[in-house]
Design a protein around this motif. Structure first.
Motif, PDB file in Angstrom:
ATOM      1  N   GLY A  40       0.834  -1.214   0.000  1.00 25.33           N
ATOM      2  CA  GLY A  40       0.000   0.000   0.000  1.00 25.33           C
ATOM      3  C   GLY A  40       0.853   1.242   0.000  1.00 25.33           C
ATOM      4  O   GLY A  40       0.536   2.243  -0.678  1.00 25.33           O
ATOM      5  N   LEU A  41       1.957   1.213   0.739  1.00 20.08           N
ATOM      6  CA  LEU A  41       2.872   2.353   0.803  1.00 20.08           C
ATOM      7  C   LEU A  41       3.425   2.670  -0.592  1.00 20.08           C
ATOM      8  O   LEU A  41       3.468   3.839  -1.011  1.00 20.08           O
ATOM      9  CB  LEU A  41       4.014   2.003   1.762  1.00 20.08           C
ATOM     10  N   SER A  42       3.847   1.637  -1.327  1.00 16.94           N
ATOM     11  CA  SER A  42       4.428   1.832  -2.664  1.00 16.94           C
ATOM     12  C   SER A  42       3.378   2.289  -3.672  1.00 16.94           C
ATOM     13  O   SER A  42       3.639   3.159  -4.504  1.00 16.94           O
ATOM     14  CB  SER A  42       5.080   0.524  -3.139  1.00 16.94           C
ATOM     15  N   LEU A  43       2.196   1.693  -3.599  1.00 17.17           N
ATOM     16  CA  LEU A  43       1.123   2.080  -4.520  1.00 17.17           C
ATOM     17  C   LEU A  43       0.694   3.526  -4.277  1.00 17.17           C
ATOM     18  O   LEU A  43       0.417   4.280  -5.218  1.00 17.17           O
ATOM     19  CB  LEU A  43      -0.076   1.134  -4.359  1.00 17.17           C
ATOM     20  N   SER A  71      -7.967  18.649  -5.985  1.00 13.22           N
ATOM     21  CA  SER A  71      -8.502  17.465  -5.306  1.00 13.22           C
ATOM     22  C   SER A  71      -7.953  17.378  -3.891  1.00 13.22           C
ATOM     23  O   SER A  71      -6.774  17.613  -3.655  1.00 13.22           O
ATOM     24  CB  SER A  71      -8.114  16.198  -6.085  1.00 13.22           C
ATOM     25  N   THR A  72      -8.857  17.032  -2.947  1.00 11.31           N
ATOM     26  CA  THR A  72      -8.428  16.894  -1.538  1.00 11.31           C
ATOM     27  C   THR A  72      -7.376  15.807  -1.401  1.00 11.31           C
ATOM     28  O   THR A  72      -6.409  15.929  -0.652  1.00 11.31           O
ATOM     29  CB  THR A  72      -9.640  16.534  -0.652  1.00 11.31           C
ATOM     30  N   TRP A  73      -7.601  14.713  -2.179  1.00 11.38           N
ATOM     31  CA  TRP A  73      -6.680  13.585  -2.088  1.00 11.38           C
ATOM     32  C   TRP A  73      -5.310  13.901  -2.676  1.00 11.38           C
ATOM     33  O   TRP A  73      -4.368  13.154  -2.475  1.00 11.38           O
ATOM     34  CB  TRP A  73      -7.254  12.358  -2.786  1.00 11.38           C
ATOM     35  N   ASN A  74      -5.244  15.011  -3.398  1.00  6.59           N
ATOM     36  CA  ASN A  74      -3.932  15.369  -3.948  1.00  6.59           C
ATOM     37  C   ASN A  74      -3.266  16.477  -3.152  1.00  6.59           C
ATOM     38  O   ASN A  74      -2.238  16.992  -3.549  1.00  6.59           O
ATOM     39  CB  ASN A  74      -4.081  15.782  -5.417  1.00  6.59           C
ATOM     40  N   ASP A  75      -3.894  16.852  -2.032  1.00  9.20           N
ATOM     41  CA  ASP A  75      -3.282  17.828  -1.145  1.00  9.20           C
ATOM     42  C   ASP A  75      -1.987  17.248  -0.576  1.00  9.20           C
ATOM     43  O   ASP A  75      -1.955  16.118  -0.107  1.00  9.20           O
ATOM     44  CB  ASP A  75      -4.260  18.174  -0.013  1.00  9.20           C
ATOM     45  N   LYS A  76      -0.916  18.017  -0.633  1.00  8.96           N
ATOM     46  CA  LYS A  76       0.407  17.513  -0.224  1.00  8.96           C
ATOM     47  C   LYS A  76       0.409  17.027   1.221  1.00  8.96           C
ATOM     48  O   LYS A  76       0.995  15.996   1.536  1.00  8.96           O
ATOM     49  CB  LYS A  76       1.460  18.614  -0.415  1.00  8.96           C
ATOM     50  N   VAL A 108      -2.181  15.947   2.993  1.00 12.49           N
ATOM     51  CA  VAL A 108      -2.982  14.712   3.096  1.00 12.49           C
ATOM     52  C   VAL A 108      -2.156  13.531   2.592  1.00 12.49           C
ATOM     53  O   VAL A 108      -2.102  12.474   3.217  1.00 12.49           O
ATOM     54  CB  VAL A 108      -4.298  14.842   2.288  1.00 12.49           C
ATOM     55  N   ARG A 109      -1.536  13.748   1.426  1.00  6.46           N
ATOM     56  CA  ARG A 109      -0.708  12.677   0.846  1.00  6.46           C
ATOM     57  C   ARG A 109       0.384  12.241   1.829  1.00  6.46           C
ATOM     58  O   ARG A 109       0.605  11.053   2.060  1.00  6.46           O
ATOM     59  CB  ARG A 109      -0.051  13.163  -0.447  1.00  6.46           C
ATOM     60  N   LEU A 110       1.054  13.222   2.405  1.00  2.31           N
ATOM     61  CA  LEU A 110       2.155  12.920   3.329  1.00  2.31           C
ATOM     62  C   LEU A 110       1.626  12.253   4.596  1.00  2.31           C
ATOM     63  O   LEU A 110       2.237  11.307   5.117  1.00  2.31           O
ATOM     64  CB  LEU A 110       2.892  14.220   3.685  1.00  2.31           C
ATOM     65  N   GLY A 111       0.486  12.717   5.093  1.00  2.55           N
ATOM     66  CA  GLY A 111      -0.111  12.147   6.305  1.00  2.55           C
ATOM     67  C   GLY A 111      -0.508  10.690   6.112  1.00  2.55           C
ATOM     68  O   GLY A 111      -0.245   9.843   6.989  1.00  2.55           O
ATOM     69  N   VAL A 112      -1.139  10.391   4.969  1.00  3.79           N
ATOM     70  CA  VAL A 112      -1.545   9.006   4.691  1.00  3.79           C
ATOM     71  C   VAL A 112      -0.297   8.127   4.547  1.00  3.79           C
ATOM     72  O   VAL A 112      -0.249   7.008   5.060  1.00  3.79           O
ATOM     73  CB  VAL A 112      -2.418   8.942   3.416  1.00  3.79           C
ATOM     74  N   SER A 169       1.061   7.419   7.925  1.00  6.31           N
ATOM     75  CA  SER A 169       0.189   6.502   8.675  1.00  6.31           C
ATOM     76  C   SER A 169       0.394   5.054   8.231  1.00  6.31           C
ATOM     77  O   SER A 169       0.469   4.141   9.061  1.00  6.31           O
ATOM     78  CB  SER A 169      -1.287   6.894   8.484  1.00  6.31           C
ATOM     79  N   ILE A 170       0.463   4.861   6.918  1.00  5.92           N
ATOM     80  CA  ILE A 170       0.676   3.493   6.398  1.00  5.92           C
ATOM     81  C   ILE A 170       2.026   2.964   6.875  1.00  5.92           C
ATOM     82  O   ILE A 170       2.151   1.806   7.284  1.00  5.92           O
ATOM     83  CB  ILE A 170       0.599   3.470   4.853  1.00  5.92           C
ATOM     84  N   GLY A 171       3.051   3.828   6.842  1.00  5.54           N
ATOM     85  CA  GLY A 171       4.385   3.403   7.263  1.00  5.54           C
ATOM     86  C   GLY A 171       4.438   3.032   8.736  1.00  5.54           C
ATOM     87  O   GLY A 171       5.074   2.035   9.113  1.00  5.54           O
ATOM     88  N   VAL A 172       3.773   3.824   9.598  1.00  8.01           N
ATOM     89  CA  VAL A 172       3.742   3.526  11.033  1.00  8.01           C
ATOM     90  C   VAL A 172       3.017   2.202  11.272  1.00  8.01           C
ATOM     91  O   VAL A 172       3.462   1.367  12.073  1.00  8.01           O
ATOM     92  CB  VAL A 172       3.055   4.675  11.807  1.00  8.01           C
ATOM     93  N   ALA A 173       1.897   2.011  10.553  1.00  2.00           N
ATOM     94  CA  ALA A 173       1.138   0.757  10.691  1.00  2.00           C
ATOM     95  C   ALA A 173       2.004  -0.443  10.288  1.00  2.00           C
ATOM     96  O   ALA A 173       1.993  -1.491  10.950  1.00  2.00           O
ATOM     97  CB  ALA A 173      -0.126   0.812   9.838  1.00  2.00           C
ATOM     98  N   GLN A 174       2.762  -0.269   9.200  1.00  3.10           N
ATOM     99  CA  GLN A 174       3.659  -1.338   8.736  1.00  3.10           C
ATOM    100  C   GLN A 174       4.691  -1.685   9.818  1.00  3.10           C
ATOM    101  O   GLN A 174       4.920  -2.865  10.119  1.00  3.10           O
ATOM    102  CB  GLN A 174       4.366  -0.889   7.460  1.00  3.10           C
TER     103      GLN A 174
END
Length: 1486
Positions: free
Chosen positions: A932-935, A952-957, A959-963, A966-971
């Motif tokens: 998920g991190l790589s994708l 786009s909200t999902w392209n906000d820098k 938001v992108r960095l936060g997600v 989050s994925i990295g911490v979960a990993q």
């Protein structure tokens, strides 16, 4: 560059000569030609130095050599022609056309020097020249392509001279490469005809480069079971003798000087303490300080010896590290190529080819680096093992007490192995920082100052890791100490297993051992927690480094991520991840190696026996001369005081004294085994030694007697007869070819002692030292041996004999007698002199004085028996066919084929199945988050700069960095949880498997211990338990992670470029076959490697117990040779095992490189349909696949081979067991036995099913309280009777009843704890004296002291510093044999059961003490039934009845008076032999 180009080439540096993408004329004719040449010049001096080492083969001029020189001459001619043509302006008259040919000619002349040197020193093919020619060809290929395009594109302005010369040059380069690949064949053919010669010596260059020469072994391993015949003999410069000699030479240079200085310092310290008036004087202080020198460095010695190959490997690692950076650089170029659709497609193909070629070179460099490092590691281990063994043969008595068998076994088994593990990865210490620095440099090119945030983050993690690593180091040291204690106690339990079973103490010692094990596991668990946090910190640090850099890059620098920046940065962060992840492991290995180095160095610096304290000067008529000698077993304790005596050649000297007076010490002092405080000792001639407790080797009876000497049949037969061993050849299954078990476990005490005596006689020494050897044999046999061997008419009558004895009947026949009392010579003189003097000696003799006139003759019947027996030698030796029972030691089982599913299930069951499943689940989640991190990064980089996604909200820098964060911490959290679960699994597995094996071993029957060497069992408890704790968990954890990484990689590449699935199918098929072939061979090599280690440690343990005997016979060299042979045999399996890893890695990494190649190729082909992010995702994943594929197979093979440790432990969990210790439904009454009645009913028993009965149809009733003496010749079945009574031997048929209860119907502990035995061999365990007396702590101190008083040990124990808390050394070596027997008596007095068995219990005790003991037994056990097996008939003459056994049957059973009244009885003849009956006077002496 342009200025340089214009001056040198008179053309542009960058401008191509064709319309296609190409390198310029100047680049092709300068850098591409010069780089290989300059590299050749730089490497040649080092290469020539390396070439000069000794080789198996010698080479000389051949047709191949001539061909090489001819084509080199042609190449020189071409370069010369080019210079001439440039001068006459047929080609461009540029400076480069003069300089480059000159550079090439010099290089060709260097090649000539290299060829001649290699020829002289026997190198058949040259890796350096191969590399030179291959790079010349590859770099010239660009010019080849350019010339082709010139011919195709131009109609005129073509310089044909230039083109023809180049193609000739290129053609000759190819020929030279081909000739270099062929090995020189004008060599000594006889050497290469040796089928056991390593194939590497005969292999061609490409075969060595790819390890192709190993193919036959790999294929053999797949098609059949490998044996020693399939392996090869190791080279002379790799064998144990060669390597140990080199290390010993270097170590002795510095160690001896240090030890001398330390000895002087100790002398100064002792002098200072003894003279208190000098304590405060400064001069003394200065002297002490002066000699406080630093311990010598063992590491420096190893470096001096092995640095050459290590540095060569380090150079390969440097090249590989530099090539590691090529991947990210080409990834950047490929992403930009994919994004820019206008770039010529050839550029993309060029990048793909360049990446493929660099990856292949990187693979070869890395695998040959590992190959060299493992060889260095093996050399270090081999030399250290040899050095430890040699040192163990030289240790002083004081040092031997400090260095237990368990500790020394650990040094050789565990500590030396840590260097093999470390050498392959120690270069990470500089390689890791180099890769990190190069990565940071490249990151600066993409992220600018933002990468410094990542660097700062990494620096912040370093102190944390340092603290954790330091904690791990401390804990590792503690764990090794506990491990030493565990192995030491395990060794003692196995050595004294018979005693434990006789006393029913198995559970007590199991609890003691498990207490140590729990302490060890507690430390292991704490270490594991620190290790988990070290792994987590390194895992999360690489992610946090990326987050910190991206955060600064996006938020503070105001930039957004594109595909190139994101994936190249991520690849570089991943490149840093490997050294970062390896760092904790390398640090752990470094800590282990440092601890091991310290332990080994401390051992090697322990005090040695001082060979100079006993001189060996030729003195006419004098055999031994001792003057004013003070001796002790340590520098702090003096045992013998002021000894002065001389022994003439040919004298028979008896040494007598009470228990603990120093008889054994005196003999040891003469042999140089003790520390000499002062005085003079000279021994004139070779020595032979018969210790009080016979030392027997695990080999045939004949080999035990020959002891390495040439077989002389006539002498051998004579010795067998004299030592009364002839009849034993009848008893033993295969005569003198019968294999004797470890420590002589399948022999009686008398047989062992007679073999020991026979060994000494066969040695043909000048001086013989006998330490009470006749105490273990029957009285009449003892007299026969004395008369035939030791006495004035024996085989040794012309030799010097020093005879320490408690058998006073032999004293009148000795020339002189030395009487010792409390460590000093009380009296010395002839027997008659001492008797007439009315001296202390006469008082010591007591009632035995009246036996001095006893007749020496034996009855006619006994003479006839002995004579008859002595004629039975013929046919009892040299039995060619293996008879039943000849081999007692069972060959170690080597499992074949794939590891059984039951073993895997057993392992995961021991780990707890549900924990194993949860561990897998969390690893799946870890990889899901990683994907998920790589994708997410791929999608982010593709849409970052597209205008349609700008709002786009999902392209906000943010938001992108936060997600992303989050994925990295979960990993990382998934990894942390998985690691904690895994630690729990390992803990449970380690505890369960060790505990199960220990319980099973303690439950095993004695036949198992008789047929299994202790070293083999210790190997299971040390090496295999170590594998369960470390090797199996590591390989399994990495295996699981790599498996999921490969699956994720294939999925990611296939999603991006579906065409990748087409080549994936054949690649997968090749991959499957490679790993199947490899795993089959690897599994067997690992098993053989593991099995071949057991003989090393068995031989080591056997040597340690018999080191005094080995030194007395001066046989150290022969034993060292035996150890070296066993180590070399292990190396025969170790080397193919390690090389097979390289064989696999090259093939798998090539497959991985193909995966990367096809991922790049399809990305180039499909670039019109790919985004930069998709291409980056696909290629970045593919760059790591080679590493994952390699580790996947390596770890699967490692796991499969290491899981054999579980297989081996499981095997020992299923050993043949005794009957149940307790039968709940059939327990005897608590007070049983109340009377002590013993009934044998048709009782018959065998030692093993295939052997004959040792007791046959025994029928007798022993009344309560009756005192029974049991006598008979060796092998008659005396000890077997007691073993049957304790159910050590289970009856074949018949019964034994005790107080009307059939002993077979109750549990073993209920039986054994209600009986008491004082055994023939007194066994003590390391620990306090109290634990040895009362391991279950069932008795009060008052009861213990009372038992010691009755055993006549109270005064001795009260004189000890710690009294009951006195620490007994391993085997009770710090007590005399007599004192040990008295401790065993005290045990019996504590238990005081209704039935007591005395098995030669007072054999090692002087007669006066024996009388006191007999009185004690009569008094303390007057209401008990007592069965006494005795060699001294006087100790059983007051028995109610005497049982005479012969060939397993009761032949006489009556009162002593009745048996002696009948002169035809066997007992009467034995009494006459012992001097207790006189046939002429008809007198019976009681």
């Amino acid at each position: 560059m342009e200025t340089f180009s214009n001056a040198l080439c008179r053309s542009s540096f960058w401008e191509s000569e064709t319309e296609h993408p190409d390198f310029s004329y100047c680049v092709q004719n300068t850098f591409f030609r010069w780089i290989p040449c300059v590299a050749l010049w730089l490497l040649t001096p080092t290469w020539l130095h390396m070439v000069k080492r000794k080789r198996k083969t010698n080479t000389s001029f051949s047709k191949l050599t001539v061909a090489k020189f001819i084509f080199l001459f042609f190449l020189i001619i071409i370069e010369a022609i080019k210079i001439i043509l440039s001068l006459v302006k047929k080609i461009d008259n540029n400076p480069v056309n003069f300089i480059t040919p000159a550079v090439m000619i010099i290089s060709y002349l260097v090649v000539v020097i290299i060829i001649l040197t290699e020829l002289k020193y026997g190198l058949r093919s040259s890796m350096l020249l191969f590399t030179f020619w291959i790079f010349q060809i590859l770099l010239s290929s660009f010019e080849f392509r350019t010339k082709v395009y010139i011919l195709l594109e131009r109609d005129n302005d073509i310089n044909y001279w230039d083109i023809v010369l180049f193609y000739d040059y290129y053609c000759f380069l190819l020929i030279m490469l081909f000739l270099t690949l062929i090995s020189e064949n004008n060599i000594n053919k006889e050497i290469l005809q040796d089928t056991k010669l390593y194939p590497e010596h005969m292999a061609s260059l490409l075969s060595r480069l790819t390890f192709w020469w190993l193919n036959p072994l790999i294929f053999n391993g797949y098609t059949k079971e490998l044996t020693k015949d399939d392996t090869w003999t190791i080279d002379s410069h790799e064998n144990s003798n060669y390597l140990t000699n080199r290390l010993e030479s270097e170590w002795n240079k510095i160690a001896k000087e240090f030890m001398q200085k330390r000895s002087l310092e100790n002398q100064n310290f002792n002098l200072t303490n003894s003279n208190k008036s000098l304590i405060n004087e400064s001069s003394d202080k200065d002297t002490t300080i002066k000699f406080k020198t630093k311990e010598p460095s063992l590491l420096w010695c190893l470096i001096k010896i092995f640095y050459g190959k290590f540095l060569a490997g380090t150079f390969l690692k440097l090249i590989q590290d530099i090539l590691t950076m090529v991947g990210p650089l080409i990834l950047n170029l490929l992403i930009k190529f994919t994004e820019n659709k206008e770039i010529d497609a050839q550029i993309g193909f060029f990048y793909t080819g360049l990446l493929f070629f660099s990856s292949v070179i990187q693979t070869l460099m890395l695998q040959h680096y590992f190959h060299r490092m493992f060889i260095v590691g093996a050399r270090v281990r081999t030399s250290l093992m040899g050095l430890i063994y040699r040192k163990s043969l030289r240790l002083s008595a004081q040092s031997r007490k400090k260095a237990t068998v368990g500790e020394m076994t650990n040094l050789m088994q565990v500590n030396t192995q840590s260097f093999v593990d470390l050498t392959a990865y120690i270069n990470i210490l500089w390689s890791g920082p180099l890769q990190i620095i190069l990565s940071i440099y490249l990151l600066w090119q993409y992220l600018g100052p933002a990468c410094l945030a990542g660097v700062a983050t990494m620096i912040l993690f370093l102190p944390l890791n340092a603290i954790l690593s330091n904690k791990t180091k401390v804990l590792q040291t503690k764990k090794l100490k506990e491990q030493d204690s565990r192995i030491k106690l395990t060794n003692e339990i196995l050595s004294g297993i018979k005693i434990l079973k006789l006393y029913g103490w198995e559970l007590s010692f199991k609890n003691l051992l498990e207490k140590i094990r729990e302490r060890e596991l507690s430390i292991f668990y704490t270490t594991g927690i620190y290790s988990v946090f070290i792994k987590f910190s390194f895992e999360i640090s690489s992610f946090i480094v990326a987050i910190a850099s991206f955060f600064v890059y996006i938020v503070f620098m105001g930039k957004n991520l594109d595909a190139s920046t994101a994936f190249v940065s991520l690849t570089l962060f991943n490149t840093m991840r490997f050294p970062l992840s390896m760092f904790p492991q390398v640090i752990t290995m470094l800590i282990q190696a440092n601890v091991s180095m310290t332990r080994i160095r401390s051992f090697l610096l322990r005090e040695e026996i001082d060979l100079d304290q006993v001189t060996h000067d030729e003195i006419n008529g004098e055999a031994v001369s001792v003057t004013n000698a003070d001796l002790g077993w340590s520098e702090a304790e003096m045992t013998l005081h002021n000894l002065s005596f001389g022994i003439k050649k040919g004298e028979l000297i008896a040494v007598v004294g009470s228990v603990g007076s120093g008889k054994s010490s005196l003999l040891s002092g003469i042999l140089g085994e003790m520390h000499k405080f002062r005085g003079f000792i000279n021994v004139n001639g070779s020595t032979a030694y018969v210790p009080q407790q016979a030392w027997i080797q695990n080999t045939t009876l004949r080999n035990n007697i020959l002891f390495g000497r040439k077989y002389d049949e006539k002498l051998y037969d004579k010795i067998l007869s004299s030592c009364a061993l002839v009849t034993d050849l009848d008893i033993l299954p295969a005569g003198d070819q019968t294999e004797i078990g470890e420590k002589g476990i399948n022999l009686s005490g008398g047989q062992k002692q007679r073999i020991s005596i026979a060994r000494s006689v066969y040695a043909k020494a000048s001086i013989y030292t006998f330490d009470d050897p006749l105490s273990a044999v029957d009285a009449h046999v003892g007299k026969h041996i004395f008369d035939s061997v030791i006495g004035p008419n024996g085989l040794l009558k012309h030799k010097t004999r020093i005879f320490a004895t408690n058998s006073l009947a032999f004293l009148p026949e000795c020339d002189r007698i030395i009487m010792l009392e409390k460590g000093s010579i009380k009296e010395i003189g002839s027997y008659d002199q001492l008797i007439k003097n009315n001296s202390a000696f006469k008082e010591f003799l007591g009632e035995f004085m009246r036996n001095q006139q006893a007749k020496k003759q034996t009855t006619e019947s006994e003479e006839n028996i002995e004579l008859k027996n002595n004629k039975k030698i013929e046919g009892k030796k040299n039995l060619d066919k293996e008879k039943v029972g000849e081999k007692i030691i069972v060959k170690e089982k080597v499992e074949t084929g794939q590891v059984k599913a039951s073993v895997l299930f057993e392992y995961f069951k021991s780990c707890t199945l549900w924990l194993s499943i949860i561990f897998i689940i969390f690893n799946v989640l870890y990889n899901v988050f990683q994907s998920g991190l790589s994708l997410w990064l791929s999608d982010w980089s593709d849409k970052a700069n597209l205008t349609e996604y700008e709002n786009s909200t999902w392209n906000d820098k943010n938001v992108r960095l936060g997600v992303y964060a989050s994925i990295g911490v979960a990993q990382s959290l998934m990894m942390l949880i998985a690691e904690f679960i895994f630690l729990k699994m390992v803990m449970r597995s380690s505890r369960f498997l060790h505990s199960s094996m220990l319980f099973s071993i303690l439950r095993s029957n004695m036949q198992f211990f008789e047929s299994t060497p202790i070293g083999r069992i210790i190997n299971r408890f040390s090496k295999d338990v170590e594998a369960v704790e470390n090797m199996i968990p590591m390989s399994y954890r990495i295996l699981v992670r790599c498996l999921f990484q490969v699956i994720v990689t294939v999925i990611m590449i296939s999603i991006t470029t579906p065409w990748f699935l087409v080549p994936l199918v054949p690649i997968s098929i090749v991959y499957y076959f490679v790993q199947r072939y490899y795993v089959a061979a690897m599994r067997q090599l690992r098993r053989l490697n593991s099995v071949s280690k057991s003989p090393i440690f068995s031989h080591f343990g056997e040597t340690l117990t018999g080191v005094s005997t080995i030194r007395a016979y001066n046989s150290q060299g022969r034993f060292v040779k035996q150890m070296e042979d066993k180590i070399d045999e292990n190396l025969c399996y170790f080397y193919p095992d390690t090389v097979s890893n390289r064989w696999l890695a090259i093939r798998l990494e090539f497959i991985g490189t193909l995966v990367t190649f096809f991922a790049c190729l399809f990305a180039v082909i499909a670039r019109n349909n790919l985004t930069g992010g998709a291409a980056g995702l696909s290629i970045s994943f593919s760059l790591n696949v080679a590493q994952f594929l390699n580790w996947l197979v390596r770890m699967s093979a490692d796991f499969e081979s290491n899981i054999t440790s579980v297989e081996r432990i499981k095997e020992y969990c299923e050993t043949p067991h005794e009957e149940s210790w307790v039968l709940d439904n059939s327990r005897p009454p608590v007070e049983w036995p109340t009377e002590g009645r013993v009934t044998f009913n048709q009782y018959s028993v065998k030692y093993r099913e295939e052997l004959d009965f040792v007791l046959k149809d025994i029928n007798c009733d022993i009344e309560p309280g009756e005192k029974i003496g049991i006598v008979g010749r060796t092998g008659a079945g005396k000890s077997s009777l007691t073993l049957g009574l304790f159910r050590i031997l289970e009856s074949s048929y018949g019964q034994i009843y005790i107080d009307k209860i059939n002993i077979k119907n109750i549990g073993l502990h209920d039986l054994r704890k209600r009986l008491t035995i004082i055994p023939q061999d007194p066994v003590l365990f390391s620990g306090t004296l109290r634990i040895n007396l009362d391991p279950f702590e069932e008795y009060s101190d008052a009861q213990v002291w009372s038992a010691l008083e009755n055993a006549h040990l109270k005064e001795f124990v009260k004189g000890l510093d710690k009294q009951l808390e006195f620490e007994c050394s391993e085997g009770g070596e710090n007590l005399s044999v007599g004192q040990r027997q008295l401790v065993c008596l005290a045990r019996a007095l504590l238990r005081k059961t209704k039935i007591l068995i005395l098995d030669e219990a007072t054999a090692s005790i002087d007669h006066n003490t024996d009388d006191l003991i007999q009185a004690t037994i009569r008094n303390q056990f007057k209401d008990c039934t007592v069965l006494t097996i005795a060699h001294r008939l006087n100790t059983i003459m007051d028995s109610n009845r005497i049982m005479v056994l012969d060939k397993g049957k009761i032949v006489e059973f009556d009162s002593p008076q009745n048996l002696l009244s009948n002169k035809k009885t066997i007992f009467y003849s034995m009494a006459v032999s012992a001097g207790l009956a006189n046939p002429e006077l008809e007198e019976i002496r009681f």
